[in-house]
Design a protein around this motif. Sequence first.
Motif, PDB file in Angstrom:
ATOM      1  N   PHE A 199      47.332   8.774   7.298  1.00 33.40           N
ATOM      2  CA  PHE A 199      47.401   8.775   5.839  1.00 33.40           C
ATOM      3  C   PHE A 199      48.643   9.568   5.436  1.00 33.40           C
ATOM      4  O   PHE A 199      48.896  10.650   5.963  1.00 33.40           O
ATOM      5  CB  PHE A 199      46.159   9.430   5.231  1.00 33.40           C
ATOM      6  CG  PHE A 199      45.901   9.028   3.801  1.00 33.40           C
ATOM      7  CD1 PHE A 199      45.017   8.015   3.497  1.00 33.40           C
ATOM      8  CD2 PHE A 199      46.557   9.674   2.754  1.00 33.40           C
ATOM      9  CE1 PHE A 199      44.783   7.632   2.183  1.00 33.40           C
ATOM     10  CE2 PHE A 199      46.339   9.303   1.443  1.00 33.40           C
ATOM     11  CZ  PHE A 199      45.440   8.283   1.154  1.00 33.40           C
ATOM     12  N   TRP A 200      49.424   8.980   4.521  1.00 37.26           N
ATOM     13  CA  TRP A 200      50.658   9.610   4.069  1.00 37.26           C
ATOM     14  C   TRP A 200      50.631   9.797   2.555  1.00 37.26           C
ATOM     15  O   TRP A 200      49.923   9.088   1.832  1.00 37.26           O
ATOM     16  CB  TRP A 200      51.879   8.745   4.394  1.00 37.26           C
ATOM     17  CG  TRP A 200      52.124   8.479   5.830  1.00 37.26           C
ATOM     18  CD1 TRP A 200      52.953   9.160   6.680  1.00 37.26           C
ATOM     19  CD2 TRP A 200      51.584   7.401   6.610  1.00 37.26           C
ATOM     20  NE1 TRP A 200      52.955   8.590   7.926  1.00 37.26           N
ATOM     21  CE2 TRP A 200      52.128   7.510   7.915  1.00 37.26           C
ATOM     22  CE3 TRP A 200      50.679   6.369   6.327  1.00 37.26           C
ATOM     23  CZ2 TRP A 200      51.798   6.619   8.932  1.00 37.26           C
ATOM     24  CZ3 TRP A 200      50.348   5.479   7.342  1.00 37.26           C
ATOM     25  CH2 TRP A 200      50.905   5.609   8.621  1.00 37.26           C
ATOM     26  N   VAL A 201      51.423  10.771   2.107  1.00 41.02           N
ATOM     27  CA  VAL A 201      51.654  10.931   0.673  1.00 41.02           C
ATOM     28  C   VAL A 201      53.154  10.943   0.430  1.00 41.02           C
ATOM     29  O   VAL A 201      53.943  11.288   1.321  1.00 41.02           O
ATOM     30  CB  VAL A 201      51.025  12.226   0.107  1.00 41.02           C
ATOM     31  CG1 VAL A 201      49.521  12.239   0.313  1.00 41.02           C
ATOM     32  CG2 VAL A 201      51.674  13.461   0.717  1.00 41.02           C
ATOM     33  N   ALA A 202      53.531  10.535  -0.760  1.00 41.16           N
ATOM     34  CA  ALA A 202      54.927  10.667  -1.202  1.00 41.16           C
ATOM     35  C   ALA A 202      54.982  11.885  -2.110  1.00 41.16           C
ATOM     36  O   ALA A 202      54.234  11.977  -3.087  1.00 41.16           O
ATOM     37  CB  ALA A 202      55.362   9.413  -1.959  1.00 41.16           C
ATOM     38  N   GLU A 203      55.848  12.821  -1.761  1.00 36.63           N
ATOM     39  CA  GLU A 203      55.966  14.068  -2.515  1.00 36.63           C
ATOM     40  C   GLU A 203      57.320  14.117  -3.209  1.00 36.63           C
ATOM     41  O   GLU A 203      58.354  13.868  -2.587  1.00 36.63           O
ATOM     42  CB  GLU A 203      55.803  15.258  -1.579  1.00 36.63           C
ATOM     43  CG  GLU A 203      55.810  16.603  -2.280  1.00 36.63           C
ATOM     44  CD  GLU A 203      55.617  17.748  -1.295  1.00 36.63           C
ATOM     45  OE1 GLU A 203      54.502  18.282  -1.226  1.00 36.63           O
ATOM     46  OE2 GLU A 203      56.585  18.092  -0.591  1.00 36.63           O
ATOM     47  N   CYS A 204      57.308  14.424  -4.493  1.00 40.29           N
ATOM     48  CA  CYS A 204      58.545  14.535  -5.274  1.00 40.29           C
ATOM     49  C   CYS A 204      58.518  15.844  -6.050  1.00 40.29           C
ATOM     50  O   CYS A 204      57.604  16.070  -6.856  1.00 40.29           O
ATOM     51  CB  CYS A 204      58.678  13.353  -6.234  1.00 40.29           C
ATOM     52  SG  CYS A 204      60.183  13.360  -7.226  1.00 40.29           S
ATOM     53  N   GLN A 205      59.472  16.701  -5.776  1.00 44.83           N
ATOM     54  CA  GLN A 205      59.573  17.998  -6.443  1.00 44.83           C
ATOM     55  C   GLN A 205      58.255  18.780  -6.356  1.00 44.83           C
ATOM     56  O   GLN A 205      57.793  19.371  -7.318  1.00 44.83           O
ATOM     57  CB  GLN A 205      59.994  17.816  -7.892  1.00 44.83           C
ATOM     58  CG  GLN A 205      61.375  17.182  -8.035  1.00 44.83           C
ATOM     59  CD  GLN A 205      61.792  16.966  -9.470  1.00 44.83           C
ATOM     60  OE1 GLN A 205      60.967  16.958 -10.387  1.00 44.83           O
ATOM     61  NE2 GLN A 205      63.087  16.789  -9.686  1.00 44.83           N
ATOM     62  N   GLY A 206      57.655  18.744  -5.170  1.00 46.37           N
ATOM     63  CA  GLY A 206      56.447  19.510  -4.916  1.00 46.37           C
ATOM     64  C   GLY A 206      55.164  18.880  -5.418  1.00 46.37           C
ATOM     65  O   GLY A 206      54.094  19.480  -5.291  1.00 46.37           O
ATOM     66  N   ARG A 207      55.241  17.668  -5.963  1.00 49.10           N
ATOM     67  CA  ARG A 207      54.048  17.000  -6.488  1.00 49.10           C
ATOM     68  C   ARG A 207      53.799  15.704  -5.741  1.00 49.10           C
ATOM     69  O   ARG A 207      54.742  14.960  -5.431  1.00 49.10           O
ATOM     70  CB  ARG A 207      54.219  16.696  -7.978  1.00 49.10           C
ATOM     71  CG  ARG A 207      54.414  17.944  -8.832  1.00 49.10           C
ATOM     72  CD  ARG A 207      54.652  17.549 -10.277  1.00 49.10           C
ATOM     73  NE  ARG A 207      53.542  16.787 -10.830  1.00 49.10           N
ATOM     74  CZ  ARG A 207      53.585  16.165 -12.000  1.00 49.10           C
ATOM     75  NH1 ARG A 207      54.698  16.181 -12.721  1.00 49.10           N
ATOM     76  NH2 ARG A 207      52.526  15.513 -12.446  1.00 49.10           N
ATOM     77  N   VAL A 208      52.534  15.416  -5.457  1.00 51.47           N
ATOM     78  CA  VAL A 208      52.155  14.159  -4.810  1.00 51.47           C
ATOM     79  C   VAL A 208      52.212  13.040  -5.849  1.00 51.47           C
ATOM     80  O   VAL A 208      51.563  13.114  -6.891  1.00 51.47           O
ATOM     81  CB  VAL A 208      50.743  14.244  -4.199  1.00 51.47           C
ATOM     82  CG1 VAL A 208      50.322  12.885  -3.628  1.00 51.47           C
ATOM     83  CG2 VAL A 208      50.700  15.308  -3.113  1.00 51.47           C
ATOM     84  N   VAL A 209      53.014  12.012  -5.552  1.00 51.51           N
ATOM     85  CA  VAL A 209      53.206  10.922  -6.520  1.00 51.51           C
ATOM     86  C   VAL A 209      52.840   9.559  -5.940  1.00 51.51           C
ATOM     87  O   VAL A 209      52.891   8.556  -6.655  1.00 51.51           O
ATOM     88  CB  VAL A 209      54.658  10.894  -7.031  1.00 51.51           C
ATOM     89  CG1 VAL A 209      54.996  12.183  -7.761  1.00 51.51           C
ATOM     90  CG2 VAL A 209      55.643  10.654  -5.882  1.00 51.51           C
ATOM     91  N   GLY A 210      52.478   9.501  -4.664  1.00 43.84           N
ATOM     92  CA  GLY A 210      52.111   8.226  -4.068  1.00 43.84           C
ATOM     93  C   GLY A 210      51.278   8.430  -2.817  1.00 43.84           C
ATOM     94  O   GLY A 210      51.316   9.502  -2.206  1.00 43.84           O
TER      95      GLY A 210
END
Length: 233
Positions: A120-131
């Motif tokens: 399981f993966w997450v997309a992290e942008c500027q410290g926040r999970v966005v995907g």
Amino acid sequence: MSWTWSRSRKAMAEVQIRRYKDSDDEDVKEIFTIGMSEHVPSSCMHVLKQPHTQMLLACVFCALLASSKSILLPILTVTLLLAAGRQGISYMFSNYIQFSLCKDLKNIREMYLEGADSCFWVAECQGRVVGTVGCLPAEQNEGCLELKRMSVKCSHRGRGIAKALCDAVADFAQQRGFPAVVLYTSVVQTDAQKLYENMGYKKVREFVVPELLAKLTNFTLFEYRLDLQRPGN
């Protein structure tokens, strides 16, 4: 065109695709819940486009108009029917969300990270999970890997994040020698269909969800498959 491409590259440079951590749990569940709830309006439009739905509403309207000699009663009745239909569709999605939260999303680490052939993966942008995205050995396609729980926050779509998440699953499957990745999406998820088709997935099957309400509304699911070329071939 080059400016748009450069902006897209910069946006993706800020995004990190990484494995799930326990601290991501609430963010993952929130993204999944919101993402699924977004399909209620398009599902309502899908139902309204069905010929039998239009015929039913027209028959009710004409029958009440003829019997009551008043325009108010048929308008009110049709409005109530539309409201009840939307409520039924919302109920169907709510049930699916709760089912998922109590099934594989209840304990993501146990379900996705403790097995050799799941992740399981997450997309992290500027410290926040966005995907988010996950994969498991497919239940109905023996020997294949199934892509699951793909979702990207509305505010971060159009940046290539969904494609990067799909690539993570395809790379994972290829490294472990799976011949293909399969996934399921619905008739109302048109953006998802375009994404998968652009990435090489082929539609191999379509079928109606077995629940009664889904059958009545012709709510169709599509099965997609991405055949992988193994390293060295």
